[in-house]
Design an enzyme around this catalytic site. Structure first.
Site, short mmCIF file in Angstrom:
data_model
loop_
_atom_site.label_atom_id
_atom_site.label_comp_id
_atom_site.label_asym_id
_atom_site.label_seq_id
_atom_site.Cartn_x
_atom_site.Cartn_y
_atom_site.Cartn_z
N LYS A 83 0.85 -1.19 0.00
CA LYS A 83 0.00 0.00 0.00
C LYS A 83 0.89 1.24 0.00
O LYS A 83 1.77 1.40 0.86
CB LYS A 83 -0.89 -0.04 1.24
C1 E4P Z 1 -8.37 2.14 3.65
O1 E4P Z 1 -7.54 1.48 3.10
C2 E4P Z 1 -8.17 2.86 4.91
O2 E4P Z 1 -7.43 2.01 5.76
C3 E4P Z 1 -9.45 3.20 5.62
O3 E4P Z 1 -10.58 2.81 4.86
C4 E4P Z 1 -9.53 4.61 6.12
O4 E4P Z 1 -10.76 4.80 6.77
P1 E4P Z 1 -11.05 6.03 7.74
O5 E4P Z 1 -11.15 7.27 6.90
O6 E4P Z 1 -12.35 5.71 8.41
O7 E4P Z 1 -9.89 6.09 8.69
#
Ligand code: E4P
Length: 217
Positions: A83
């Site tokens: 990622k």
């Molecule tokens: C996605 O890959 C992220 O880890 C996640 O969806 C972020 O979510 P949030 O905005 O609720 O922290």
């Protein structure tokens, strides 16, 4: 639409995986902090449970260091998805790591143009953050629709991984506009099963059943 679970909590992942609800997992530095676990250990444990893509995020900000971290994370298991943040350096790292055959999830996407760049850099997944756009009074779902149109216009293979999902309504809308994947916290996935009329109906059935005086077993 594939379901990824957005957590590093092993208990939740195992429970949802046993139910067949987990096509993959996403983590990020905040979720690793919340788990209180070592990133390499917990990510390995997740990969031992889930056969689908498991996103593990780099924390370097320069392309060379991102590539080195990405290669190390990819050694954890075959289903690791590296990622990377949607920055210019992140795109450089995406190009290199995807050219090596590694799965890449480009995260922190907030515009259609960013998504176009990620696809051109070879991303396996693009993660537009719906909830965080809603937080600043923009419509996160409009972004999913725009990316769907652009990717379909040009035949990009990059999968739209709707992220920052905060509600069951988000899940429904993602499915309607054609997101390939959505990633949500375990509590949102569990909530998909609930409906007040289901609870009400079951309550009535139980009351009537008690009046019959019967047993099935
Ligand atoms: C996605 O890959 C992220 O880890 C996640 O969806 C972020 O979510 P949030 O905005 O609720 O922290």
């Amino acid at each position: 639409m594939k379901f990824f679970v957005d957590t590093a909590e092993i208990k939740d992942i195992a429970e949802l995986n046993d139910l067949g609800m987990v096509d993959g997992v996403t983590t990020n530095p905040s979720l690793i902090l919340k788990s209180g676990r070592d990133i390499l250990e917990v990510t390995k444990e997740i990969c031992d449970i889930v056969s689908g893509p498991v996103s593990a995020e780099v924390v370097a900000t320069q392309a060379d260091a991102m590539i080195a971290e990405g290669r190390k994370l990819a050694e954890i298991a075959e289903n690791i998805t590296v990622k990377l943040p949607l920055t210019w350096d992140g795109l450089k790292a995406c190009k290199v790591l995807s050219s090596e055959g590694k799965m890449v999830n480009v995260t922190l996407c907030f515009s259609a143009n960013q998504a176009l760049l990620a696809a051109k850099a070879g991303a396996t997944f693009i993660s537009p953050f719906i909830g965080r756009l809603d937080d600043i009074d923009l419509d996160g779902m409009d972004l999913i629709e725009d990316i769907r149109t652009i990717y379909d216009n040009y035949g990009f293979d990059t999968q739209i991984l709707a992220a920052s999902i905060r509600s069951v309504g988000h899940v429904r809308e993602c499915a309607l506009v054609g997101a390939d994947v959505m990633t949500a916290p375990p509590e949102v996935i569990r909530k998909l099963a609930t409906h007040p009329l289901t609870d009400k109906g079951l309550d009535q059935f139980m009351k009537d059943w008690a009046k019959t005086g019967q047993n099935i077993l």
